[in-house]
Design a protein around this motif. Structure first.
Motif, mmCIF file in Angstrom:
data_model
loop_
_atom_site.group_PDB
_atom_site.id
_atom_site.type_symbol
_atom_site.label_atom_id
_atom_site.label_comp_id
_atom_site.label_asym_id
_atom_site.label_seq_id
_atom_site.Cartn_x
_atom_site.Cartn_y
_atom_site.Cartn_z
ATOM 1 N N HIS A 161 0.909 -16.202 -1.954
ATOM 2 C CA HIS A 161 1.130 -17.221 -0.927
ATOM 3 C C HIS A 161 2.521 -17.111 -0.315
ATOM 4 C CE1 HIS A 161 3.320 -19.735 -3.982
ATOM 5 N NE2 HIS A 161 3.988 -20.105 -2.899
ATOM 6 N N ASN A 162 2.608 -17.514 0.959
ATOM 7 C CA ASN A 162 3.897 -17.732 1.600
ATOM 8 C C ASN A 162 3.994 -19.218 1.935
ATOM 9 O OD1 ASN A 162 2.319 -18.090 3.900
ATOM 10 N ND2 ASN A 162 2.999 -16.203 4.897
ATOM 11 N N ILE A 163 4.909 -19.620 2.810
ATOM 12 C CA ILE A 163 5.082 -21.055 3.058
ATOM 13 C C ILE A 163 3.945 -21.644 3.895
ATOM 14 C CG2 ILE A 163 7.579 -20.946 2.833
ATOM 15 C CD1 ILE A 163 7.751 -21.065 5.891
ATOM 16 N N PHE A 164 3.053 -20.793 4.399
ATOM 17 C CA PHE A 164 1.957 -21.284 5.234
ATOM 18 C C PHE A 164 0.616 -21.343 4.504
ATOM 19 C CE2 PHE A 164 4.994 -19.079 8.063
ATOM 20 C CZ PHE A 164 5.432 -20.188 8.790
ATOM 21 N N GLY A 165 0.422 -20.498 3.497
ATOM 22 C CA GLY A 165 -0.852 -20.501 2.793
ATOM 23 C C GLY A 165 -1.080 -19.232 1.998
ATOM 24 N N VAL A 166 -2.338 -19.019 1.587
ATOM 25 C CA VAL A 166 -2.707 -17.882 0.743
ATOM 26 C C VAL A 166 -3.108 -16.697 1.615
ATOM 27 C CG1 VAL A 166 -4.365 -17.042 -0.968
ATOM 28 C CG2 VAL A 166 -3.421 -19.352 -1.169
ATOM 29 N N LEU A 167 -2.541 -15.533 1.293
ATOM 30 C CA LEU A 167 -2.796 -14.297 2.020
ATOM 31 C C LEU A 167 -3.483 -13.292 1.108
ATOM 32 C CD1 LEU A 167 0.784 -13.877 3.550
ATOM 33 C CD2 LEU A 167 -1.143 -15.107 4.562
ATOM 34 N N GLU A 168 -4.179 -12.326 1.729
ATOM 35 C CA GLU A 168 -4.820 -11.245 0.990
ATOM 36 C C GLU A 168 -4.197 -9.909 1.391
ATOM 37 O OE1 GLU A 168 -9.282 -9.382 0.126
ATOM 38 O OE2 GLU A 168 -8.923 -10.658 1.878
ATOM 39 N N TYR A 169 -3.949 -9.052 0.389
ATOM 40 C CA TYR A 169 -3.417 -7.709 0.607
ATOM 41 C C TYR A 169 -4.377 -6.699 -0.020
ATOM 42 C CZ TYR A 169 1.068 -9.834 1.897
ATOM 43 O OH TYR A 169 2.055 -10.556 2.520
ATOM 44 N N VAL A 170 -4.395 -5.493 0.521
ATOM 45 C CA VAL A 170 -5.230 -4.432 -0.039
ATOM 46 C C VAL A 170 -4.379 -3.180 -0.237
ATOM 47 C CG1 VAL A 170 -7.397 -5.277 0.904
ATOM 48 C CG2 VAL A 170 -5.994 -3.712 2.254
ATOM 49 N N SER A 171 -4.823 -2.328 -1.181
ATOM 50 C CA SER A 171 -4.076 -1.116 -1.494
ATOM 51 C C SER A 171 -5.017 -0.050 -2.036
ATOM 52 C CB SER A 171 -2.993 -1.430 -2.537
ATOM 53 O OG SER A 171 -2.364 -0.258 -2.993
ATOM 54 N N GLU A 172 -4.672 1.208 -1.801
ATOM 55 C CA GLU A 172 -5.444 2.315 -2.358
ATOM 56 C C GLU A 172 -4.967 2.707 -3.750
ATOM 57 O OE1 GLU A 172 -5.329 5.560 0.376
ATOM 58 O OE2 GLU A 172 -6.598 4.566 1.879
ATOM 59 N N ASP A 173 -3.714 2.372 -4.067
ATOM 60 C CA ASP A 173 -3.143 2.815 -5.334
ATOM 61 C C ASP A 173 -2.479 1.714 -6.158
ATOM 62 O OD1 ASP A 173 -0.931 2.328 -3.768
ATOM 63 O OD2 ASP A 173 -0.230 4.408 -3.738
ATOM 64 N N ILE A 233 0.220 0.268 -5.329
ATOM 65 C CA ILE A 233 1.664 0.361 -5.091
ATOM 66 C C ILE A 233 1.999 0.043 -3.633
ATOM 67 C CG2 ILE A 233 3.704 1.831 -5.270
ATOM 68 C CD1 ILE A 233 2.314 1.246 -7.939
ATOM 69 N N GLN A 234 1.334 0.725 -2.727
ATOM 70 C CA GLN A 234 1.542 0.495 -1.300
ATOM 71 C C GLN A 234 0.503 -0.513 -0.810
ATOM 72 O OE1 GLN A 234 4.130 1.961 0.261
ATOM 73 N NE2 GLN A 234 4.677 3.076 -1.604
ATOM 74 N N TRP A 235 0.976 -1.666 -0.385
ATOM 75 C CA TRP A 235 0.080 -2.752 -0.012
ATOM 76 C C TRP A 235 0.159 -3.054 1.473
ATOM 77 C CZ3 TRP A 235 -3.293 -5.005 -3.442
ATOM 78 C CH2 TRP A 235 -3.082 -4.720 -4.796
ATOM 79 N N LYS A 236 -0.988 -3.445 2.042
ATOM 80 C CA LYS A 236 -1.049 -3.858 3.439
ATOM 81 C C LYS A 236 -1.669 -5.248 3.518
ATOM 82 C CE LYS A 236 -1.602 0.808 5.358
ATOM 83 N NZ LYS A 236 -2.482 1.699 6.173
ATOM 84 N N LYS A 237 -1.068 -6.095 4.339
ATOM 85 C CA LYS A 237 -1.614 -7.429 4.550
ATOM 86 C C LYS A 237 -2.932 -7.325 5.292
ATOM 87 C CE LYS A 237 -0.704 -11.790 6.917
ATOM 88 N NZ LYS A 237 0.237 -12.547 7.771
ATOM 89 N N LYS A 238 -3.960 -7.986 4.752
ATOM 90 C CA LYS A 238 -5.287 -7.947 5.369
ATOM 91 C C LYS A 238 -5.534 -9.184 6.240
ATOM 92 C CE LYS A 238 -10.164 -7.229 4.264
ATOM 93 N NZ LYS A 238 -11.176 -7.142 3.173
ATOM 94 N N LYS A 239 -5.420 -10.363 5.634
ATOM 95 C CA LYS A 239 -5.682 -11.578 6.408
ATOM 96 C C LYS A 239 -5.221 -12.803 5.635
ATOM 97 C CE LYS A 239 -10.414 -11.877 4.633
ATOM 98 N NZ LYS A 239 -11.843 -11.968 4.973
ATOM 99 N N SER A 240 -5.195 -13.930 6.332
ATOM 100 C CA SER A 240 -4.933 -15.228 5.717
ATOM 101 C C SER A 240 -6.258 -15.813 5.238
ATOM 102 C CB SER A 240 -4.263 -16.165 6.726
ATOM 103 O OG SER A 240 -4.149 -17.467 6.185
ATOM 104 N N ILE A 241 -6.285 -16.304 4.002
ATOM 105 C CA ILE A 241 -7.525 -16.824 3.422
ATOM 106 C C ILE A 241 -7.619 -18.333 3.585
ATOM 107 C CG2 ILE A 241 -8.915 -17.012 1.327
ATOM 108 C CD1 ILE A 241 -8.731 -14.202 2.384
ATOM 109 N N VAL A 242 -6.545 -19.062 3.273
ATOM 110 C CA VAL A 242 -6.568 -20.523 3.362
ATOM 111 C C VAL A 242 -5.167 -21.027 3.677
ATOM 112 C CG1 VAL A 242 -6.337 -20.726 0.849
ATOM 113 C CG2 VAL A 242 -7.164 -22.670 2.165
ATOM 114 N N ARG A 243 -5.065 -21.954 4.616
ATOM 115 C CA ARG A 243 -3.791 -22.556 4.994
ATOM 116 C C ARG A 243 -3.453 -23.730 4.076
ATOM 117 N NH1 ARG A 243 -0.620 -19.513 8.384
ATOM 118 N NH2 ARG A 243 -1.895 -18.520 9.982
ATOM 119 N N ASN A 244 -2.159 -24.078 4.052
ATOM 120 C CA ASN A 244 -1.685 -25.221 3.275
ATOM 121 C C ASN A 244 -2.139 -25.129 1.816
ATOM 122 O OD1 ASN A 244 -0.631 -26.430 5.730
ATOM 123 N ND2 ASN A 244 -2.761 -26.942 6.205
ATOM 124 N N ALA A 245 -1.933 -23.948 1.229
ATOM 125 C CA ALA A 245 -2.333 -23.693 -0.151
ATOM 126 C C ALA A 245 -1.361 -22.710 -0.785
ATOM 127 C CB ALA A 245 -3.760 -23.141 -0.204
#
Length: 342
Positions: free
Chosen positions: A47-59, A61-73
């Motif tokens: 989470h950041n100050i806005f809500g819960v985020l999802e990240y994906v990675s192949e290994d 180690i290296q992560w990419k932000k995919k999308k926001s899942i839920v706000r105010n959480a």
């Protein structure tokens, strides 16, 4: 019987994932191994100050932000069973996380869950835990249940979560005071609450004298391992700190520390100078290692500190204890009849 030794080390000194603008924090990671995901990728929720985020990675180690899942959480936890993903998180009112830094605003939160079968579309939220008992609430700071962690115990499901609040003066915000438990017959509840905390702060405990923080529990080799980030006052540095404590339990309720000191704590400088916070842990049978993602803070006060996510690895070495060999005693030599051994 085999003996297991676990050796912990940082994967790298730098963060694995840094917060993106404009949020100064990225915190409370929870992840899935690629073999548990339909796309064969690692998935991580934070989470950041806005809500819960999802990240994906192949290994992992290296992560990419995919999308926001839920706000105010905040403080997510992902649980997977029988083709269904359960995403638990602490839910609060709009902008409440920002306003809570001001002393006249009291906190109020609940734990919700969303479900998915493909990690793409998510169900409507369902409330599973609310502040109920007196130790879930503080008259000065508000009502709080947070840091969910679901573990299956036989046919039941046990929810570990943090409750109530304690103000940390040099941070300027509250941290969780207690750790408690609820149980249900389904991951969706309804949950019955334990009437007392299982972990409380103790002024005599050098690593848990302000707040109990949070805990993640996993079954391993016939016991339960706990990873708790205790909140404590450091009299040498004259500031608050948080560090990860390594615990074990036979029943998942009564925990003892495996190590007398934290396995991972603040360094006094760099990106994890001030506090090492909540984590998520899973054991890889193939690699014989624990994978532990955590978040850390560089400065205490909310107006100055930033938080990022790091990676900690526990290498398991197994030693086979061979049974003692039976020794054959030599037959005594014939002795004279009158002789006696003293």
């Amino acid at each position: 019987m085999n003996q297991h030794n676990i050796y912990w080390q940082l994967y790298q000194d730098d963060p694995i994932i840094k917060p993106g603008f404009p949020s100064p924090i990225l915190a409370d990671p929870s992840f899935l191994f690629p073999e548990s995901c339909p796309d064969g990728l690692w998935h991580l929720f934070a989470h950041n100050i806005f809500g819960v985020l999802e990240y994906v990675s192949e290994d992992g180690i290296q992560w990419k932000k995919k999308k926001s899942i839920v706000r105010n959480a905040m403080r997510p936890f992902i649980f997977f069973e029988d083709g269904t993903y359960y995403l638990y998180y602490e839910k609060y009112k709009f902008l409440h996380v920002l306003m809570s830094w001001f002393p006249f605003r009291k906190w109020k939160s609940r734990i919700e869950v969303k479900t998915s079968t493909d990690l793409k579309s998510w169900s409507s939220p369902k409330t599973v835990i609310i502040p109920k008992f007196s130790f879930h609430k503080d008259p000065n700071f508000g009502e709080s249940v947070s840091n969910p962690c679901l573990v299956k115990f036989g046919s039941k499901y046990r929810m570990y979560f943090s409750s109530s609040l304690v103000m940390i003066p040099d941070c300027g915000f509250c941290e969780p005071k207690y750790i408690t438990v609820a149980e249900a017959n389904s991951p969706l509840g309804p949950f019955s609450y334990f009437s007392d905390p299982i972990i409380s702060p103790n002024e005599m405990d050098p690593f848990c004298n302000l707040g109990a923080g949070s805990i993640k529990v996993i079954p391993w080799k016939g016991r339960y391992l706990g990873f708790q980030n205790g909140i404590f006052w450091n009299p040498v540095r004259k500031e608050s700190c948080s560090a990860i404590l390594f615990l074990q339990s036979e029943d998942g309720i009564n925990f003892d520390r495996i190590n007398d000191t934290p396995i991972l704590g603040p360094t006094g400088r760099g990106w994890k100078a001030s506090h090492v916070y909540a984590c998520d842990v899973k054991y890889s049978e193939a690699e014989k290692i624990f994978i532990l993602y955590f978040n850390a803070r560089d400065k205490a006060h909310w107006t100055q500190g930033k938080e990022a996510i790091g990676l900690f690895v526990g290498k398991v070495e197994e030693t086979k204890c061979s049974p003692k060999k039976k020794t054959t005693k030599a037959k005594p030599k014939p002795k004279a009849k009158k002789s006696k051994r003293k």
